[in-house]
Design an enzyme around this catalytic site. Structure first.
Site, PDB file in Angstrom:
ATOM      1  N   ARG A  39       0.808  -1.318   0.084  1.00 25.71           N
ATOM      2  CA  ARG A  39      -0.054  -0.163   0.388  1.00 25.71           C
ATOM      3  C   ARG A  39       0.795   1.856   0.296  1.00 25.71           C
ATOM      4  O   ARG A  39       0.593   2.029   0.253  1.00 25.71           O
ATOM      5  CB  ARG A  39      -1.050  -0.003   1.060  1.00 25.71           C
ATOM      6  CG  ARG A  39      -1.876  -1.323   1.394  1.00 25.71           C
ATOM      7  CD  ARG A  39      -3.583  -0.849   1.146  1.00 25.71           C
ATOM      8  NE  ARG A  39      -3.533  -1.908   1.605  1.00 25.71           N
ATOM      9  CZ  ARG A  39      -4.791  -3.522   0.534  1.00 25.71           C
ATOM     10  NH1 ARG A  39      -4.992  -2.018  -0.737  1.00 25.71           N
ATOM     11  NH2 ARG A  39      -5.304  -4.218   0.461  1.00 25.71           N
ATOM     12  N   HIS A  69       4.060 -10.150  -6.835  1.00 20.97           N
ATOM     13  CA  HIS A  69       2.797  -8.674  -6.121  1.00 20.97           C
ATOM     14  C   HIS A  69       3.309  -7.438  -6.010  1.00 20.97           C
ATOM     15  O   HIS A  69       3.566  -7.282  -5.550  1.00 20.97           O
ATOM     16  CB  HIS A  69       1.560 -10.219  -5.947  1.00 20.97           C
ATOM     17  CG  HIS A  69       0.387  -9.333  -7.011  1.00 20.97           C
ATOM     18  ND1 HIS A  69       0.075  -7.734  -6.473  1.00 20.97           N
ATOM     19  CD2 HIS A  69      -0.758  -9.933  -7.363  1.00 20.97           C
ATOM     20  CE1 HIS A  69      -0.930  -8.070  -7.692  1.00 20.97           C
ATOM     21  NE2 HIS A  69      -1.326  -9.210  -7.537  1.00 20.97           N
ATOM     22  N   TYR A  72      -0.658  -2.929  -4.986  1.00 25.22           N
ATOM     23  CA  TYR A  72      -1.784  -2.481  -5.057  1.00 25.22           C
ATOM     24  C   TYR A  72      -2.160  -0.525  -5.870  1.00 25.22           C
ATOM     25  O   TYR A  72      -3.354  -0.347  -6.037  1.00 25.22           O
ATOM     26  CB  TYR A  72      -2.917  -2.946  -4.410  1.00 25.22           C
ATOM     27  CG  TYR A  72      -2.766  -4.039  -4.241  1.00 25.22           C
ATOM     28  CD1 TYR A  72      -2.681  -5.068  -5.114  1.00 25.22           C
ATOM     29  CD2 TYR A  72      -3.187  -4.452  -2.343  1.00 25.22           C
ATOM     30  CE1 TYR A  72      -3.133  -6.364  -4.906  1.00 25.22           C
ATOM     31  CE2 TYR A  72      -3.641  -5.594  -2.344  1.00 25.22           C
ATOM     32  CZ  TYR A  72      -2.956  -6.785  -3.391  1.00 25.22           C
ATOM     33  OH  TYR A  72      -2.746  -8.266  -3.038  1.00 25.22           O
ATOM     34  N   HIS A 109      -0.977  -6.021 -12.278  1.00 26.89           N
ATOM     35  CA  HIS A 109      -2.634  -5.208 -12.007  1.00 26.89           C
ATOM     36  C   HIS A 109      -2.814  -4.505 -13.355  1.00 26.89           C
ATOM     37  O   HIS A 109      -2.321  -3.696 -13.484  1.00 26.89           O
ATOM     38  CB  HIS A 109      -3.442  -4.787 -11.386  1.00 26.89           C
ATOM     39  CG  HIS A 109      -3.453  -5.959 -10.043  1.00 26.89           C
ATOM     40  ND1 HIS A 109      -4.647  -6.024  -9.259  1.00 26.89           N
ATOM     41  CD2 HIS A 109      -3.486  -6.872 -10.591  1.00 26.89           C
ATOM     42  CE1 HIS A 109      -4.592  -6.824  -8.418  1.00 26.89           C
ATOM     43  NE2 HIS A 109      -3.678  -7.311  -8.971  1.00 26.89           N
ATOM     44  N   GLU A 145      -1.774  -9.523 -15.350  1.00 29.27           N
ATOM     45  CA  GLU A 145      -2.668 -10.559 -14.506  1.00 29.27           C
ATOM     46  C   GLU A 145      -4.492  -9.611 -15.722  1.00 29.27           C
ATOM     47  O   GLU A 145      -4.400  -8.892 -15.607  1.00 29.27           O
ATOM     48  CB  GLU A 145      -2.682 -10.132 -13.083  1.00 29.27           C
ATOM     49  CG  GLU A 145      -3.771 -10.999 -12.663  1.00 29.27           C
ATOM     50  CD  GLU A 145      -3.713 -10.351 -10.653  1.00 29.27           C
ATOM     51  OE1 GLU A 145      -2.699 -10.121 -10.031  1.00 29.27           O
ATOM     52  OE2 GLU A 145      -4.596 -11.057 -10.274  1.00 29.27           O
ATOM     53  N   ASP A 179      -5.410 -15.770 -13.563  1.00 26.60           N
ATOM     54  CA  ASP A 179      -6.641 -15.535 -12.088  1.00 26.60           C
ATOM     55  C   ASP A 179      -7.112 -16.409 -12.733  1.00 26.60           C
ATOM     56  O   ASP A 179      -8.537 -16.015 -12.876  1.00 26.60           O
ATOM     57  CB  ASP A 179      -6.001 -14.171 -11.436  1.00 26.60           C
ATOM     58  CG  ASP A 179      -6.902 -14.781 -10.353  1.00 26.60           C
ATOM     59  OD1 ASP A 179      -8.281 -15.138  -9.842  1.00 26.60           O
ATOM     60  OD2 ASP A 179      -6.507 -14.197  -9.232  1.00 26.60           O
ATOM     61  N   HIS A 182     -11.151 -14.750 -11.072  1.00 24.91           N
ATOM     62  CA  HIS A 182     -10.940 -13.167 -12.091  1.00 24.91           C
ATOM     63  C   HIS A 182     -12.152 -13.929 -14.094  1.00 24.91           C
ATOM     64  O   HIS A 182     -12.266 -13.189 -13.902  1.00 24.91           O
ATOM     65  CB  HIS A 182      -9.714 -12.250 -12.470  1.00 24.91           C
ATOM     66  CG  HIS A 182      -8.813 -11.968 -11.110  1.00 24.91           C
ATOM     67  ND1 HIS A 182      -7.721 -11.237 -11.539  1.00 24.91           N
ATOM     68  CD2 HIS A 182      -9.736 -12.283  -9.725  1.00 24.91           C
ATOM     69  CE1 HIS A 182      -7.872 -11.181 -10.051  1.00 24.91           C
ATOM     70  NE2 HIS A 182      -8.764 -11.602  -9.374  1.00 24.91           N
ATOM     71  N   HIS A 216      -2.712 -17.398 -10.721  1.00 22.20           N
ATOM     72  CA  HIS A 216      -2.930 -17.791  -9.499  1.00 22.20           C
ATOM     73  C   HIS A 216      -4.032 -18.875  -8.367  1.00 22.20           C
ATOM     74  O   HIS A 216      -5.445 -18.740 -10.555  1.00 22.20           O
ATOM     75  CB  HIS A 216      -4.166 -16.350  -9.422  1.00 22.20           C
ATOM     76  CG  HIS A 216      -2.690 -14.882  -9.743  1.00 22.20           C
ATOM     77  ND1 HIS A 216      -3.101 -13.966  -8.971  1.00 22.20           N
ATOM     78  CD2 HIS A 216      -0.996 -15.426  -8.562  1.00 22.20           C
ATOM     79  CE1 HIS A 216      -1.377 -13.226  -8.706  1.00 22.20           C
ATOM     80  NE2 HIS A 216      -0.935 -13.967  -8.993  1.00 22.20           N
ATOM     81  N   ASP A 229     -13.985  -9.152  -7.862  1.00 20.78           N
ATOM     82  CA  ASP A 229     -13.406  -9.849  -7.553  1.00 20.78           C
ATOM     83  C   ASP A 229     -13.344 -10.780  -5.843  1.00 20.78           C
ATOM     84  O   ASP A 229     -12.758  -9.727  -4.514  1.00 20.78           O
ATOM     85  CB  ASP A 229     -11.701  -8.802  -8.265  1.00 20.78           C
ATOM     86  CG  ASP A 229     -10.535  -9.343  -7.337  1.00 20.78           C
ATOM     87  OD1 ASP A 229     -10.415 -10.757  -7.248  1.00 20.78           O
ATOM     88  OD2 ASP A 229      -9.650  -8.645  -7.655  1.00 20.78           O
ATOM     89  N   HIS A 231     -12.264 -13.569  -3.880  1.00 18.20           N
ATOM     90  CA  HIS A 231     -11.670 -14.669  -3.670  1.00 18.20           C
ATOM     91  C   HIS A 231     -12.585 -16.038  -3.130  1.00 18.20           C
ATOM     92  O   HIS A 231     -12.491 -15.184  -1.450  1.00 18.20           O
ATOM     93  CB  HIS A 231     -10.228 -14.713  -3.743  1.00 18.20           C
ATOM     94  CG  HIS A 231      -9.258 -13.894  -4.213  1.00 18.20           C
ATOM     95  ND1 HIS A 231      -7.774 -13.648  -4.183  1.00 18.20           N
ATOM     96  CD2 HIS A 231      -9.759 -13.581  -5.251  1.00 18.20           C
ATOM     97  CE1 HIS A 231      -7.719 -13.596  -5.051  1.00 18.20           C
ATOM     98  NE2 HIS A 231      -8.174 -13.136  -6.238  1.00 18.20           N
ATOM     99  N   GLU A 261      -4.037 -17.336  -3.184  1.00 11.04           N
ATOM    100  CA  GLU A 261      -4.206 -16.305  -2.576  1.00 11.04           C
ATOM    101  C   GLU A 261      -5.358 -15.606  -2.393  1.00 11.04           C
ATOM    102  O   GLU A 261      -4.664 -14.297  -1.636  1.00 11.04           O
ATOM    103  CB  GLU A 261      -3.851 -15.049  -4.473  1.00 11.04           C
ATOM    104  CG  GLU A 261      -2.616 -14.677  -4.945  1.00 11.04           C
ATOM    105  CD  GLU A 261      -3.368 -13.604  -6.139  1.00 11.04           C
ATOM    106  OE1 GLU A 261      -4.514 -13.953  -6.334  1.00 11.04           O
ATOM    107  OE2 GLU A 261      -2.241 -12.741  -5.961  1.00 11.04           O
TER     108      GLU A 261
HETATM  109 ZN   LIG Z   1      -8.621 -11.025  -7.022  1.00  9.31          ZN
HETATM  110 ZN   LIG Z   2      -3.358  -9.746  -8.159  1.00 12.01          ZN
END
Ligand SMILES: [Zn+2]
Ligand SMILES: [Zn+2]
Length: 283
Positions: A39, A69, A72, A109, A145, A179, A182, A216, A229, A231, A261
Site C-alpha cells: 500500500r 506481486h 496495489y 494489475h 494479470e 487468475d 478473475h 493464481h 473480484d 476470492h 492467494e
Molecule cells: Zn483477485
Molecule cells: Zn493480483
C-alpha cells in the site's frame, strides 16, 4: 516428471527471507511475495545483505518460478498525470527489486481508466510498460494479470491483454498471469469440461499459450460473470474442483507456477490443506 510448482502468497513480515521459511512450512515449491508494503508507492532500497540472505534461502529451499506481486496502488493507465507518474516510478522500482532478488516474475494489475475509456488506457499502459521495460537489466518478466472486470479495470478480456502485449514494443519481457477467480468472474466459463477446452483454446488463439507464465489459483465467492473480484478458498466457491483437477493434470502447464492467494489464517493451516488437496488431484 517435473515436480509441480505450487505455492501461495506468503508474508515477508519481519524479514524478506522469512517468506521462504513460511513457504516451506506449508509444503510449497514456489511462492508469491510483496517485496515492500503493498500500500505504499516507494520504499527504502533493499540492502545487499538482505538480498544475499534471501537468495541463499531460495536456493537452499529450491523454490522456483517465484512471483512478486506489485503494489496495489500502481495504475500505469491512470487518467491523472500524478498517479501515472508515481505508478511508472513505483513499477520501475518494483522491477529493480525483483531483478536484484533474482525473481523471475513481477505480477501487475494492468490498470483502470477511471472514465477515460478503455482504448486510451490500453495505449497508455503499453507506452508506460515500454518506459519501464527499457530500463530492465535482468530476466524478470512483467506478467499482466487477467482481471475480473470490476469498475473501470481493464484487462478482463483476452483481446485487451493481447492489445497490451502487441502495443508494447519491448514485449519480450512481458507475459500473462491467469487468475482463475478473475477469469470466471470476467465471464469465461471454466466450470465445465467443454468450457475448460474452449477457454484455453480462446486464450491460445487470441493471446497465445506460450505467453501464459503463471497461475493464481483462487476460487470465486461470486457467481459466474459477476465482474467481481472476491476470492474464496478452493472448493468453497463457484468454480468446481473438476476444473482444478484438470488444470493440475494439464501437461501444457506442468512447469507453470501456480499460487494460492486467498487470505488465510495467520498460521497458514488453510494454505497447507489446499496445497495438499491440489497435490492429491494429480493423477
Ligand atoms: Zn483477485
Ligand atoms: Zn493480483
Amino acid at each position: 516428471m517435473h515436480k509441480p510448482l505450487i505455492g501461495a502468497h506468503v508474508s515477508i513480515s519481519g524479514h524478506l527471507h522469512l517468506a521462504v521459511e513460511r513457504a516451506l512450512s506449508i509444503g510449497a515449491t514456489t511462492m508469491q511475495i510483496f517485496t515492500k508494503s503493498n500500500r505504499s508507492w516507494f520504499d527504502k532500497p533493499l540492502d545487499l545483505e538482505e538480498v544475499s540472505v534471501f537468495k541463499k534461502a531460495v536456493k537452499a529451499a529450491d523454490l522456483r518460478g517465484i512471483m512478486v506481486h506489485s503494489s496495489y496502488l500502481i495504475n500505469i493507465g491512470a487518467k491523472e498525470e500524478s498517479t501515472e507518474k508515481n505508478s511508472v516510478k513505483s513499477l520501475t522500482l518494483e522491477l529493480e527489486r525483483a531483478e536484484a532478488l533474482d525473481i523471475p516474475f513481477l505480477v501487475l494489475h494492468p490498470g483502470s481508466h477511471t472514465g477515460a475509456g478503455t482504448e486510451s488506457c490500453l495505449k497508455k499502459i503499453a507506452h508506460n510498460l515500454d518506459i519501464v521495460l527499457k530500463k530492465a537489466s535482468g530476466n524478470t518478466m512483467i506478467l499482466i494479470e487477467t482481471m475480473a472486470g470490476q469498475g473501470t479495470n481493464v484487462g478482463s478480456t483476452f483481446e485487451e491483454i493481447k492489445q497490451i502485449l502487441e502495443l508494447t514494443k519491448n514485449n519480450h519481457l512481458l507475459g500473462v498471469c491467469f487468475d482463475t477467480c478473475h477469469i470466471f468472474s470476467a465471464g469465461y466459463d471454466i466450470s465445465t469440461d467443454d468450457g475448460y477446452d474452449e477457454v484455453f483454446k480462446q486464450f491460445d488463439k487470441i493471446i497465445g499459450l506460450k505467453h501464459l507464465k503463471a497461475f493464481h489459483l483462487n476460487d470465486s465467492k461470486t457467481e459466474f460473470n459477476s465482474h467481481k473480484d472476491r476470492h474464496e478458498e478452493l472448493g468453497k466457491g463457484n468454480i468446481p474442483m473438476t476444473f482444478f483437477k484438470r488444470l493440475m493434470n494439464d501437461q501444457r502447464f506442468a512447469v507453470v507456477p501456480k499460487v494460492l492467494e486467498t487470505p488465510t489464517d495467520p498460521d497458514m493451516e488453510l494454505y497447507k490443506r489446499e496445497l495438499k488437496l491440489l497435490r492429491s488431484l494429480i493423477d
